[in-house]
Design a protein around this motif. Structure first.
Motif, PDB file in Angstrom:
ATOM      1  N   GLY A  96       0.829  -1.206   0.000  1.00 48.84           N
ATOM      2  CA  GLY A  96       0.000   0.000   0.000  1.00 48.84           C
ATOM      3  C   GLY A  96       0.858   1.248   0.000  1.00 48.84           C
ATOM      4  N   THR A  98       0.330   5.965  -0.136  1.00 46.35           N
ATOM      5  CA  THR A  98      -0.594   7.026   0.326  1.00 46.35           C
ATOM      6  C   THR A  98      -0.718   8.164  -0.705  1.00 46.35           C
ATOM      7  N   ASN A 305      -4.604   0.848   4.849  1.00 49.07           N
ATOM      8  CA  ASN A 305      -4.006  -0.146   3.942  1.00 49.07           C
ATOM      9  C   ASN A 305      -3.548  -1.372   4.724  1.00 49.07           C
ATOM     10  N   HIS A 317      -5.363   1.620  -1.367  1.00 47.19           N
ATOM     11  CA  HIS A 317      -4.384   2.071  -2.378  1.00 47.19           C
ATOM     12  C   HIS A 317      -3.272   1.043  -2.461  1.00 47.19           C
ATOM     13  N   CYS A 318      -3.355   0.258  -3.534  1.00 48.34           N
ATOM     14  CA  CYS A 318      -2.417  -0.848  -3.697  1.00 48.34           C
ATOM     15  C   CYS A 318      -1.556  -0.575  -4.928  1.00 48.34           C
TER      16      CYS A 318
END
Ligand code: DGY
Length: 325
Positions: A96, A98, A305, A317-318
């Protein structure tokens, strides 16, 4: 039921840390400095999740040390150049990051550096403190005009676009260079050009690329030689995007006017770095995203995440969605 075990490699803002503490059994690295490598390898052993910072290298060695039970790596940054994504993907571990939430803070800071370098704010502050301010003078500390000047943006993603929005407010002509085509709707605001044209025509050049094998050393001696002697280079992306030795030589010989760096290679920059002896270099300690709200949001998203990965859910959010097949 026992809580999943995680190692959090630094104290992050409460907005994220509290969330992680509610859901996990947390081993928290308490120091201001990052865990030294042996400590990182040791503390990662047996955990279900890792919450890392851009100062922690996540690679095969660390993933092996953690063990096969590791479910997720959550990086508290938008940049993931400290993470070997392929190594995580091979093990099916989602990573993950940001993105989005630090865009404005980073663009604000890039623009702050631009303005400060143009108008020599740091030099002016030193001038006063050193007792050199004797009178008002017509030629004291003259700088470059920003309004109406040409800004070259290399890397036109979220942050590059946010910098362009700010530049539009200063009536700047905006040139952009990016591997992706510029959508038609934006073509009245910015002009897509090749790197050569951007380097030759810009008064200010601001870097907003991720660090990848393609962008490492993107700005070297040849590129600096193409810039105007009055050009000012701003880097809030990653230090290794610029060849620092070449930058030093260009600044010292005044082949370009100035540079403002929020990122260097290495970080921190050693105090004996020749760059620090230059009066046409402004430097900050990698703080472009360091607004209260951005860092709160980064911590929160990094925690989200992490927890999603621990639950076996898709990360908000990968960066390697291929792990989901
Ligand atoms: C990032 O997130 O990649 C920045 O460099 C630190 O906020």
């Amino acid at each position: 039921m026992s809580k999943p075990k995680v190692f959090v490699t630094r104290i992050i803002r409460d907005q994220g840390l509290d969330l992680v503490k509610d859901f996990c059994e947390v081993d928290l690295w308490p120091d201001e400095l990052p865990p030294p490598r042996p400590a990182l390898l040791e503390r990662a052993r047996g955990v279900d999740g890792l919450l890392t910072l851009l100062t922690d290298r996540v690679d095969d060695e660390l993933l092996d040390a953690a063990g096969a039970q590791l479910k997720v790596v959550s990086n508290h940054a938008v940049g993931v150049d400290n993470v070997d994504i392929a190594a995580c993907t091979r093990r099916g571990i989602p990573v993950g990051n940001t993105p989005g939430i630090l865009t404005d803070a980073t663009a604000d800071f890039a623009f702050a550096l631009l303005l400060a370098a143009a108008r020599r704010v740091v030099e002016a502050d030193a001038y006063v403190r050193q007792g050199r301010w004797k009178t008002w003078g017509p030629s004291i500390l003259l700088g470059a005009d920003v309004a109406g000047a040409t800004l070259g943006i290399i890397g036109y993603g979220r942050i590059g676009r946010a910098v362009a929005q700010r530049a539009a407010g200063f009536n700047m002509r905006i040139l952009v260079n990016d591997p992706n085509p510029i959508p038609e709707a934006e073509q009245n605001r910015v002009q897509a050009v090749d790197l050569d044209a951007l380097l030759r025509q810009s008064d200010f050049i601001s870097l907003h690329t991720p660090l990848t094998p393609e962008t490492r050393g993107l700005i070297g001696a040849d590129e600096l030689a193409k810039m105007k002697p009055s050009a000012i280079l701003i880097n809030t992306a990653r230090g290794p995007v610029v060849d620092q030795q070449a930058l030093y030589e260009a600044l010292k010989a005044r082949r370009i006017a100035a540079a403002a760096l929020d990122v260097t290679d290495p970080e921190p920059l050693p105090l004996d770095s020749p760059l620090l002896a230059l009066d046409n270099l402004m430097i900050a300690p990698h703080i472009a995203s360091a607004s209260y709200a951005s860092r709160d949001r980064m911590a929160y998203l990094a925690a989200q995440n992490l927890i999603a990965g621990l639950k076996g859910e898709r990360l908000p959010h990968c960066v390697n969605p291929e792990v989901y097949g």
